[in-house]
Design a protein around this motif. Sequence first.
Motif, mmCIF file in Angstrom:
data_model
loop_
_atom_site.group_PDB
_atom_site.id
_atom_site.type_symbol
_atom_site.label_atom_id
_atom_site.label_comp_id
_atom_site.label_asym_id
_atom_site.label_seq_id
_atom_site.Cartn_x
_atom_site.Cartn_y
_atom_site.Cartn_z
ATOM 1 N N ILE A 128 31.256 -28.172 73.533
ATOM 2 C CA ILE A 128 30.619 -27.651 74.690
ATOM 3 C C ILE A 128 30.260 -28.704 75.664
ATOM 4 O O ILE A 128 29.604 -29.572 75.138
ATOM 5 C CB ILE A 128 29.474 -26.682 74.589
ATOM 6 C CG1 ILE A 128 30.085 -25.545 73.343
ATOM 7 C CG2 ILE A 128 29.306 -25.963 75.929
ATOM 8 C CD1 ILE A 128 28.738 -24.673 73.229
ATOM 9 N N VAL A 214 33.874 -24.416 77.085
ATOM 10 C CA VAL A 214 33.902 -24.572 75.714
ATOM 11 C C VAL A 214 35.532 -24.766 75.364
ATOM 12 O O VAL A 214 36.217 -23.930 76.094
ATOM 13 C CB VAL A 214 33.301 -23.337 74.950
ATOM 14 C CG1 VAL A 214 33.799 -22.047 75.268
ATOM 15 C CG2 VAL A 214 33.260 -23.747 73.416
ATOM 16 N N THR A 257 28.636 -18.806 72.135
ATOM 17 C CA THR A 257 30.278 -19.161 72.009
ATOM 18 C C THR A 257 30.739 -18.956 70.480
ATOM 19 O O THR A 257 31.728 -18.583 70.204
ATOM 20 C CB THR A 257 30.550 -20.515 72.663
ATOM 21 O OG1 THR A 257 29.807 -21.523 71.967
ATOM 22 C CG2 THR A 257 30.385 -20.473 74.063
#
Length: 269
Positions: A128, A214, A257
């Motif tokens: 990320i 991401v 995420t």
Amino acid sequence: MRERQRFHGDASVLHRNAVRTPLPDADAERLFHRNMLSVAEGRERKAELLVDPDVSLLDAYERELERVAESFERRLRQFAGEGYEEIALATQRGERDDRIGRLTSYYFEGLWRIQQRTTISEMLFFPIILRYPDSFTMNVRFASGYATTESVLYESPAHSTEQLDDEHAETYYEESAYSQRKAAAYLRETAQIIRDEFPDPDESDVEDRYGGIVSAGGRRGSTFSAMLKRVEPDPGRFSSPADETMLVSAGPEARRTADELLDDDAVFL
């Protein structure tokens, strides 16, 4: 004389950690922007390779890994000079515990795992990058598995071990080429996300400099995967400005995420 130590990896260095890098002036802002443009352009170059009949997917994959490894090596030399490996090993042995040692150990662990990906299947690279007005963070992660829940999959005949007769082999190659064309289109599309999330600092207001991505890439045997999507950074994540590059705890975006994109049985490596 100390016997040379072999590096075996230390997943705890990466787990729940990120690197926060300050952007103190216009030159630093422009350098970060150029670096992110290079990431987008690298994605577009890979797309070109995927649709080039004279280039194998193996070549495209290895060139991508080489670019990532080179970026990690540049960061290591910036922090620790040419002796970065010994600093990383000394930190791993517990012989030093300082900012430079921790940063060097972090990126060295990432570099070691990137280099492993050429031979290891089922290891997902899942980083990320988040942009704040005064800094950016990079959260280097590796997870078990080869794809996220939103990954695009494509096939590489060069990695296949199956023995097919002529008829099935022709069908397999045609389907593989089709999957590579679809992946190439996806790579070009998501390269634009990078440009949108990290705009030119000379053409944007500082208050608007929140952005993030991401991404994920991996393989299982002859099947490869690609994924990239935007991430909304938490504006209240940091209570103080960034004075120097340092390790920080991974933010809420890391957990979010992972929950959204990884299977329930995936673990961080």
